[in-house]
Design a protein around this motif. Structure first.
Motif, PDB file in Angstrom:
ATOM      1  N   ARG A 153       0.854  -1.176   0.000  1.00 26.43           N
ATOM      2  CA  ARG A 153       0.000   0.000   0.000  1.00 26.43           C
ATOM      3  C   ARG A 153       0.889   1.225   0.000  1.00 26.43           C
ATOM      4  N   ASN A 154       0.651   2.134  -0.932  1.00 29.42           N
ATOM      5  CA  ASN A 154       1.431   3.374  -1.020  1.00 29.42           C
ATOM      6  C   ASN A 154       2.935   3.113  -1.030  1.00 29.42           C
ATOM      7  N   GLY A 155       3.330   2.064  -1.722  1.00 28.40           N
ATOM      8  CA  GLY A 155       4.753   1.760  -1.853  1.00 28.40           C
ATOM      9  C   GLY A 155       5.372   1.068  -0.661  1.00 28.40           C
ATOM     10  N   VAL A 156       4.583   0.765   0.377  1.00 26.68           N
ATOM     11  CA  VAL A 156       5.115   0.083   1.561  1.00 26.68           C
ATOM     12  C   VAL A 156       4.724  -1.393   1.515  1.00 26.68           C
ATOM     13  N   PRO A 157       5.692  -2.293   1.304  1.00 26.72           N
ATOM     14  CA  PRO A 157       5.382  -3.730   1.269  1.00 26.72           C
ATOM     15  C   PRO A 157       5.215  -4.285   2.685  1.00 26.72           C
ATOM     16  N   VAL A 158       4.248  -5.162   2.836  1.00 22.56           N
ATOM     17  CA  VAL A 158       4.022  -5.857   4.108  1.00 22.56           C
ATOM     18  C   VAL A 158       3.938  -7.342   3.816  1.00 22.56           C
ATOM     19  N   GLU A 159       4.711  -8.141   4.547  1.00 29.55           N
ATOM     20  CA  GLU A 159       4.627  -9.587   4.433  1.00 29.55           C
ATOM     21  C   GLU A 159       3.879 -10.102   5.659  1.00 29.55           C
ATOM     22  N   LEU A 160       2.732 -10.714   5.421  1.00 27.97           N
ATOM     23  CA  LEU A 160       1.915 -11.262   6.501  1.00 27.97           C
ATOM     24  C   LEU A 160       2.237 -12.740   6.642  1.00 27.97           C
ATOM     25  N   HIS A 161       2.820 -13.095   7.786  1.00 31.47           N
ATOM     26  CA  HIS A 161       3.282 -14.462   8.033  1.00 31.47           C
ATOM     27  C   HIS A 161       2.331 -15.208   8.946  1.00 31.47           C
ATOM     28  N   PHE A 162       2.115 -16.495   8.649  1.00 27.63           N
ATOM     29  CA  PHE A 162       1.527 -17.408   9.618  1.00 27.63           C
ATOM     30  C   PHE A 162       2.529 -18.509   9.929  1.00 27.63           C
ATOM     31  N   GLY A 163       3.732 -18.384   9.368  1.00 25.47           N
ATOM     32  CA  GLY A 163       4.851 -19.282   9.639  1.00 25.47           C
ATOM     33  C   GLY A 163       6.143 -18.492   9.547  1.00 25.47           C
ATOM     34  N   ILE A 164       7.239 -19.093  10.026  1.00 26.73           N
ATOM     35  CA  ILE A 164       8.531 -18.419  10.005  1.00 26.73           C
ATOM     36  C   ILE A 164       9.216 -18.574   8.652  1.00 26.73           C
ATOM     37  N   ALA A 165       9.134 -19.770   8.097  1.00 28.83           N
ATOM     38  CA  ALA A 165       9.801 -20.103   6.833  1.00 28.83           C
ATOM     39  C   ALA A 165       9.118 -21.350   6.296  1.00 28.83           C
ATOM     40  N   PRO A 166       9.438 -21.766   5.061  1.00 28.43           N
ATOM     41  CA  PRO A 166       8.848 -23.003   4.544  1.00 28.43           C
ATOM     42  C   PRO A 166       9.121 -24.167   5.498  1.00 28.43           C
ATOM     43  N   SER A 167       8.075 -24.717   6.096  1.00 28.12           N
ATOM     44  CA  SER A 167       8.254 -25.726   7.142  1.00 28.12           C
ATOM     45  C   SER A 167       8.873 -27.010   6.619  1.00 28.12           C
ATOM     46  N   ARG A 168       8.711 -27.276   5.346  1.00 33.38           N
ATOM     47  CA  ARG A 168       9.272 -28.524   4.826  1.00 33.38           C
ATOM     48  C   ARG A 168      10.790 -28.449   4.735  1.00 33.38           C
ATOM     49  N   TYR A 169      11.351 -27.243   4.735  1.00 34.57           N
ATOM     50  CA  TYR A 169      12.807 -27.090   4.662  1.00 34.57           C
ATOM     51  C   TYR A 169      13.400 -26.696   6.005  1.00 34.57           C
ATOM     52  N   PHE A 170      12.709 -25.815   6.737  1.00 36.50           N
ATOM     53  CA  PHE A 170      13.223 -25.330   8.009  1.00 36.50           C
ATOM     54  C   PHE A 170      12.147 -25.428   9.074  1.00 36.50           C
ATOM     55  N   PRO A 171      12.081 -26.546   9.785  1.00 36.43           N
ATOM     56  CA  PRO A 171      11.066 -26.698  10.835  1.00 36.43           C
ATOM     57  C   PRO A 171      11.322 -25.711  11.973  1.00 36.43           C
ATOM     58  N   PHE A 172      10.293 -25.027  12.393  1.00 37.66           N
ATOM     59  CA  PHE A 172      10.411 -24.070  13.491  1.00 37.66           C
ATOM     60  C   PHE A 172       9.211 -24.285  14.406  1.00 37.66           C
ATOM     61  N   ASP A 173       9.468 -24.343  15.698  1.00 39.14           N
ATOM     62  CA  ASP A 173       8.424 -24.612  16.691  1.00 39.14           C
ATOM     63  C   ASP A 173       7.577 -23.357  16.891  1.00 39.14           C
ATOM     64  N   LEU A 174       6.572 -23.164  16.024  1.00 42.23           N
ATOM     65  CA  LEU A 174       5.754 -21.956  16.092  1.00 42.23           C
ATOM     66  C   LEU A 174       4.976 -21.863  17.396  1.00 42.23           C
ATOM     67  N   ASP A 175       4.406 -22.986  17.834  1.00 39.66           N
ATOM     68  CA  ASP A 175       3.665 -22.955  19.093  1.00 39.66           C
ATOM     69  C   ASP A 175       4.580 -22.504  20.233  1.00 39.66           C
TER      70      ASP A 175
END
Length: 368
Positions: A153-175
């Protein structure tokens, strides 16, 4: 710019970040120094270091640093506004990197270059968070994948995450990340903040994902390591080992040792010495990282397979590459192809996209 042409400027740049006394060569090319600092995301800390050393900084160099500071303030104001909106909807938001990281690691939200905002929300809150961004006038600029989606929006990028990274490559304990997170505020707006240990592991993962190809990612890890209040680095390594993240952590530490040796905490150095085999593997990976073709070494799947000790987990990761992604699902839906054909079509799509040579290097990379 060829390597001989930038050698003096690169040496000065790294010396500034190391916090060591330095003298500025009379023939230094300030334009080259500025370009290198900006490319590596460290223009602001380098400018501060030069200023504290009493250097006669050219106007254009100081002006470029001020422009970075102005841009950082724009992102900070946007983040403050978004956090208020999320809180009003009862959505927990945990900023990744950006102004919050700058404030916690560098003492000033305007002291770290920022290109976008990354917000982590709980998986169950993602649909509401996405709908909120759309109501606020953000437009989706990418398809959703298995851990995030991009908006602008207005040139400002926002990345909305529900994970840290692709879980199949880098498992991260989100809970665990959410459970260990604490309440915090950014300019009075509520947010969640990662624990010190989680921040270190996240920054090691982020740097590894990008091959630590920018100095700012190395500096981030160094500063985060020095913020661990307990000083219990051995416990950090043990936890990383239990969760399959030891390789990321040790690679991050060895990169710090290579580029910013005095900034690796002595306690961490002593803890690493108790894992000599993994430390040696990490050092070999870092040597490859700084010496080999970036197009090969920056491949995150290859990094994982180079450093994973368990043969069972290595083969599980290899087979996971054949699992369909959201993009595969969208492609099959677009062309009205039955999902029963996924086991056949997914490998063919991977080969078509990357070529057999790159796929082979990814699945069977040289031993680290």
């Amino acid at each position: 710019m060829s390597e001989p042409e930038t050698l003096a400027e690169a040496a000065l740049l790294i010396t500034c970040l190391r916090g060591q006394p330095f003298t500025i060569p009379s023939n230094i090319d300030w334009h080259t120094l500025q370009a290198l600092a900006a490319e590596n995301g460290v223009l602001l800390p380098v400018c501060r270091s030069l200023s504290e050393a009493g250097a006669a900084i050219p106007d254009f160099f100081a002006s470029a640093a001020r422009e970075c500071g102005v841009a950082a303030e724009i992102f900070s104001a946007e983040l403050e506004s978004l956090l208020k909106e999320f809180a009003a909807q009862g959505i927990d938001a945990l900023p990744l990197k950006g102004p919050v990281l700058a404030e916690s690691l560098y003492g000033d939200a305007a002291m770290r270059q920022c290109n976008d905002l990354d917000l982590l929300v709980r998986g169950g809150d993602y649909p509401r968070a996405e709908a909120l961004l759309l109501r606020l006038g953000f437009a989706a600029s990418s398809e959703i994948d298995d851990y995030h989606r991009r908006f602008v929006r207005n040139g400002v990028p926002v990345e909305l995450h529900f994970g840290i990274a692709p879980s199949r490559y880098f498992p991260f304990d989100l809970d665990g990340v959410w459970r260990r997170s604490a309440e915090g505020t950014f300019r009075g707006s509520p947010m969640r903040v990662m624990s010190d240990d989680d921040l270190v592991l996240f920054l090691c993962l982020h740097g590894l994902k990008h091959g630590f190809s920018r100095l700012i990612w190395i500096l981030d890890v160094a500063r985060a390591l020095n913020r661990i209040r307990t000083g219990d680095y051995k416990a950090l390594i043990q936890r990383a080992r239990r969760e399959g993240q030891e390789a990321w952590l040790l690679i991050g530490c060895e990169v710090v040792r290579e580029m910013l040796p005095r900034q690796l905490p002595p306690g961490m150095d002593a803890a690493i010495a108790e894992s000599p085999r993994m430390a040696e593997r990490a050092r070999r990976v870092v040597a490859q990282m700084f010496a080999e073709d970036p197009k090969v070494i920056n491949e995150i799947r290859a990094f994982y397979l180079q450093t994973e000790r368990s043969a069972r987990r290595r083969w599980r990761r290899r087979l996971s590459y054949l699992a369909p992604t959201p993009m595969d699902d969208q492609w099959m839906e677009r062309y009205r192809i039955s999902r029963n054909l996924v086991p056949v079509l997914r490998p063919l799509r991977v080969l078509q996209k990357y070529g057999i040579s790159r796929v082979w290097r990814t699945l069977f990379p040289p031993a680290a």
